[in-house]
Design an enzyme around this catalytic site. Structure first.
Site, PDB file in Angstrom:
ATOM      1  N   LYS A 181       0.855  -1.199   0.000  1.00 16.30           N
ATOM      2  CA  LYS A 181       0.000   0.000   0.000  1.00 16.30           C
ATOM      3  C   LYS A 181       0.885   1.241   0.000  1.00 16.30           C
ATOM      4  O   LYS A 181       1.908   1.245   0.695  1.00 16.30           O
ATOM      5  CB  LYS A 181      -0.912   0.016   1.246  1.00 16.30           C
ATOM      6  CG  LYS A 181      -1.919  -1.132   1.301  1.00 16.30           C
ATOM      7  CD  LYS A 181      -3.073  -0.920   0.359  1.00 16.30           C
ATOM      8  CE  LYS A 181      -4.021  -2.094   0.418  1.00 16.30           C
ATOM      9  NZ  LYS A 181      -5.192  -1.928  -0.437  1.00 16.30           N
TER      10      LYS A 181
ATOM     11  N   LYS B 238       0.104  -9.956  -2.065  1.00 12.64           N
ATOM     12  CA  LYS B 238      -1.012  -9.881  -3.017  1.00 12.64           C
ATOM     13  C   LYS B 238      -0.922  -8.586  -3.819  1.00 12.64           C
ATOM     14  O   LYS B 238      -0.603  -7.525  -3.299  1.00 12.64           O
ATOM     15  CB  LYS B 238      -2.331  -9.920  -2.245  1.00 12.64           C
ATOM     16  CG  LYS B 238      -3.567  -9.660  -3.079  1.00 12.64           C
ATOM     17  CD  LYS B 238      -4.844  -9.707  -2.245  1.00 12.64           C
ATOM     18  CE  LYS B 238      -6.040  -9.277  -3.061  1.00 12.64           C
ATOM     19  NZ  LYS B 238      -5.998  -7.837  -3.408  1.00 12.64           N
TER      20      LYS B 238
ATOM     21  N   ASP C  78      -2.905  -5.601  -5.779  1.00 10.64           N
ATOM     22  CA  ASP C  78      -4.218  -5.042  -5.540  1.00 10.64           C
ATOM     23  C   ASP C  78      -5.095  -5.178  -6.774  1.00 10.64           C
ATOM     24  O   ASP C  78      -4.605  -5.446  -7.871  1.00 10.64           O
ATOM     25  CB  ASP C  78      -4.148  -3.603  -5.056  1.00 10.64           C
ATOM     26  CG  ASP C  78      -5.007  -3.473  -3.799  1.00 10.64           C
ATOM     27  OD1 ASP C  78      -4.686  -2.694  -2.911  1.00 10.64           O
ATOM     28  OD2 ASP C  78      -6.000  -4.223  -3.708  1.00 10.64           O
ATOM     29  N   GLU C  79      -6.413  -4.952  -6.543  1.00  8.36           N
ATOM     30  CA  GLU C  79      -7.381  -5.276  -7.588  1.00  8.36           C
ATOM     31  C   GLU C  79      -7.197  -4.421  -8.837  1.00  8.36           C
ATOM     32  O   GLU C  79      -7.538  -4.854  -9.936  1.00  8.36           O
ATOM     33  CB  GLU C  79      -8.815  -5.129  -7.063  1.00  8.36           C
ATOM     34  CG  GLU C  79      -9.259  -3.731  -6.709  1.00  8.36           C
ATOM     35  CD  GLU C  79      -8.722  -3.246  -5.376  1.00  8.36           C
ATOM     36  OE1 GLU C  79      -8.066  -4.036  -4.667  1.00  8.36           O
ATOM     37  OE2 GLU C  79      -8.948  -2.069  -5.058  1.00  8.36           O
TER      38      GLU C  79
ATOM     39  N   HIS D 299     -10.468 -11.982  -6.585  1.00 11.05           N
ATOM     40  CA  HIS D 299     -10.877 -10.692  -6.013  1.00 11.05           C
ATOM     41  C   HIS D 299     -12.273 -10.393  -6.557  1.00 11.05           C
ATOM     42  O   HIS D 299     -12.567 -10.730  -7.692  1.00 11.05           O
ATOM     43  CB  HIS D 299      -9.878  -9.593  -6.402  1.00 11.05           C
ATOM     44  CG  HIS D 299      -9.994  -8.384  -5.518  1.00 11.05           C
ATOM     45  ND1 HIS D 299     -11.094  -7.551  -5.545  1.00 11.05           N
ATOM     46  CD2 HIS D 299      -9.179  -7.891  -4.555  1.00 11.05           C
ATOM     47  CE1 HIS D 299     -10.927  -6.584  -4.643  1.00 11.05           C
ATOM     48  NE2 HIS D 299      -9.789  -6.772  -4.032  1.00 11.05           N
TER      49      HIS D 299
ATOM     50  N   LYS E 124     -13.523  -2.163   6.810  1.00 12.49           N
ATOM     51  CA  LYS E 124     -13.946  -0.871   6.252  1.00 12.49           C
ATOM     52  C   LYS E 124     -15.031  -1.004   5.188  1.00 12.49           C
ATOM     53  O   LYS E 124     -15.588   0.000   4.737  1.00 12.49           O
ATOM     54  CB  LYS E 124     -12.729  -0.166   5.637  1.00 12.49           C
ATOM     55  CG  LYS E 124     -12.248  -0.853   4.358  1.00 12.49           C
ATOM     56  CD  LYS E 124     -10.975  -0.233   3.820  1.00 12.49           C
ATOM     57  CE  LYS E 124     -10.599  -0.869   2.502  1.00 12.49           C
ATOM     58  NZ  LYS E 124      -9.289  -0.453   2.011  1.00 12.49           N
TER      59      LYS E 124
HETATM   60  C1  CAP Z   1      -7.851  -4.184   1.348  1.00  9.02           C
HETATM   61  C2  CAP Z   1      -7.972  -4.140  -0.157  1.00  9.02           C
HETATM   62  C3  CAP Z   1      -8.952  -5.137  -0.696  1.00  9.02           C
HETATM   63  C4  CAP Z   1     -10.303  -5.062  -0.044  1.00  9.02           C
HETATM   64  C5  CAP Z   1     -11.337  -5.648  -0.990  1.00  9.02           C
HETATM   65  C6  CAP Z   1      -8.362  -2.771  -0.660  1.00  9.02           C
HETATM   66  O1  CAP Z   1      -6.830  -3.316   1.716  1.00  9.02           O
HETATM   67  O2  CAP Z   1      -6.737  -4.459  -0.758  1.00  9.02           O
HETATM   68  O3  CAP Z   1      -9.058  -4.899  -2.084  1.00  9.02           O
HETATM   69  O4  CAP Z   1     -10.243  -5.853   1.079  1.00  9.02           O
HETATM   70  O5  CAP Z   1     -12.557  -5.667  -0.305  1.00  9.02           O
HETATM   71  O6  CAP Z   1      -7.917  -2.477  -1.744  1.00  9.02           O
HETATM   72  O7  CAP Z   1      -9.135  -2.129   0.036  1.00  9.02           O
HETATM   73  P1  CAP Z   1      -6.724  -2.910   3.257  1.00  9.02           P
HETATM   74  P2  CAP Z   1     -13.292  -7.054  -0.032  1.00  9.02           P
HETATM   75  O8  CAP Z   1      -6.414  -4.187   4.025  1.00  9.02           O
HETATM   76  O9  CAP Z   1      -5.598  -1.926   3.341  1.00  9.02           O
HETATM   77  O10 CAP Z   1      -8.036  -2.330   3.640  1.00  9.02           O
HETATM   78  O11 CAP Z   1     -12.266  -7.909   0.655  1.00  9.02           O
HETATM   79  O12 CAP Z   1     -14.468  -6.661   0.822  1.00  9.02           O
HETATM   80  O13 CAP Z   1     -13.683  -7.592  -1.361  1.00  9.02           O
HETATM   81 MG    MG Z   2      -7.453  -4.009  -2.735  1.00  7.18          MG
END
Ligand code: CAP
Ligand code: MG
Length: 437
Positions: free
Chosen positions: A159, A185, A187-188, A277, A317
């Site tokens: 991050k 991982k 990110d998306e 994801h 969150k």
């Molecule tokens: C979490 C995360 C994930 C979310 C996806 C983000 O980061 O990498 O993509 O968890 O949501 O980009 O927010 P943090 P979900 O740990 O820093 O929050 O798992 O509900 O699909």
């Molecule tokens: Mg993410």
């Protein structure tokens, strides 16, 4: 005498119908639009998702009757309610998930006669499910691969979620692995950018993974995002295989079920797993009155064969209630799901392996006990901001999260365990038990 009837929606209703063993059954929540009766509404749901149209037809071959869906088992609530629809097996092409969605999750959402419609769950008969192989490794295969049996698998996303160079990304990955995490991982929204080329990231992460494995003696892996056009995804999958990675990550909603079905078989040939994801899911699953539930999406993805899919945290969150998260986890992990009205229909998963729910989104060491309460130990725990935001950085943050996991396993309160574990103490000093919004 010419038939006066203009509509035939009511022909799709039989409230006493007993579904055949080979029927697919779907549970819907519905609210009729103004001036529409309950029967007008449920007749349309069954009709428009099977053989019907808006008017009676000049000719209707007798055999069509065998393909008509039937609305049955109506439970009224407010000005709408819950209805089950039974679909004859003959409507469905074997092994074709997109076609299933076009049927039970297609036009019906746009019908003017419905104010709201929510697809809650589907129960798939043996004759349908036998055409799918499901996950390649499943939960036991992944645990065997990592030699981790008594805790959740762990992972983190560098991050800020996008912007690092491939070199910076790989270095953060190394720190994450050295702090004790199993996986790093993507990110998306990270695919292959000018500053972080996919192929360069893979080769650098592989070097860092080998270094971390050598220094820790542990198995390390990564959820590297191959999301792209399908032919390109195949190329990226092969690259991951060539560099010895066990997973490929796919944003399964934006790529669609066709692409996931294709990549599932490509990756099965490489004996690889899929981290799914679910980015974009909240565009259709968060409104409790309209859209498609997360447990339905999880079911479809387990059927196609992902090893794990983001399932919500209930405390982080992003939106998800405890009940929803538990229902999603049950859909993914259980062999025989019993009906749990109005959340789940019965489902015998037969040969389809179990898949891991993934807990992610606003997680930090102070919230880890809550996740164990919800999931038990069989889940994947992603803590990203919650390790990189640690006062002493990524490696200390990962150590703090691993210490929180140890504390839960030993049934010692975090605050107690923190007295002898500095990294956890520092994490609790910064975040305590806060639930991010
Ligand atoms: C979490 C995360 C994930 C979310 C996806 C983000 O980061 O990498 O993509 O968890 O949501 O980009 O927010 P943090 P979900 O740990 O820093 O929050 O798992 O509900 O699909
Ligand atoms: Mg993410």
């Amino acid at each position: 005498m010419h038939e006066k009837k203009v509509e035939w929606y009511l022909d799709f209703i039989d409230l006493k119908y007993k579904p055949k063993k080979t029927d697919l059954k779907v549970l819907f929540y519905f609210e009729p639009a103004k001036g529409i009766t309950v029967n007008d509404a449920i007749g349309r749901i069954a009709s428009e998702s099977s053989t019907g149209t808006w008017t009676t037809l000049f000719k209707l071959p007798k055999r069509m009757k065998n393909l008509m869906a039937i609305a049955y088992d109506l439970k009224l609530k407010g000005n709408g309610g819950f209805v089950k629809v039974a679909y004859p097996l003959g409507l469905w092409e074997q092994g074709n998930v997109p076609q299933l969605l076009s049927g039970i999750a297609g036009n019906i959402f746009g019908m003017k006669a419905l104010k709201n419609l929510r697809l809650i769950d589907v129960s798939l008969p043996h004759e349908y499910i036998k055409n799918f192989k499901g996950p390649n490794l499943g939960i036991s295969g992944l645990r065997k691969y990592f030699k981790v049996y008594d805790r959740p698998l762990t992972g983190a996303v560098p991050k800020p979620k996008i912007g690092f160079s491939s070199e910076e990304h790989a270095k953060i990955g190394y720190e994450t692995w050295m702090g004790g995490f199993d996986c790093v991982k993507d990110d998306e929204n990270l695919s292959s950018t000018s500053f972080n080329n996919f192929y360069k990231r893979v080769s650098l992460l592989a070097k860092m993974r080998d270094k971390a494995e050598k220094e820790t003696g542990e198995v390390k892996d990564a959820f590297i995002n191959i999301t792209a056009e399908t032919e390109e995804m195949k190329k990226r999958a092969k690259t991951l295989y060539n560099y010895g990675f066990k997973y490929a990550m796919i944003d399964v909603v934006v790529t669609g079920t066709s692409a996931v079905q294709t990549l599932r078989e490509v990756l099965r040939d490489y004996d690889m797993a899929i981290h799914a994801h679910r980015a974009m899911h909240a565009s259709f699953d968060r409104n409790p009155k309209h859209g498609i539930t997360m447990q339905f999406l999880a079911k479809i993805m387990r059927l196609i064969g992902v090893e794990q899919i983001h399932s919500g945290t209930a405390v982080g969150k992003l939106v998800s209630t405890k009940k929803e998260v538990k229902v999603v986890a049950e859909t993914l992990r259980e062999k025989n799901v019993k009906e749990d009205f109005p959340h789940l229909l019965d489902q015998n998963w037969e040969h389809i392996k179990p898949a891991f729910p993934v807990s992610s989104g606003g997680m930090h060491p102070g919230l880890i006990p809550e996740e164990f309460k919800i999931f038990g130990k069989d889940f994947v725990l992603l803590v990203s901001g919650g390790i990189h935001g640690h006062p002493r950085g990524t490696r200390a943050g990962a150590m703090a999260a691993m210490q929180a996991i140890e504390a839960v396993k030993k049934e010692i309160p975090l605050e107690e365990y923190a007295k002898t574990h500095k990294e956890l103490k520092e994490a609790l000093q910064k975040w305590g038990r806060m639930k991010p919004k």
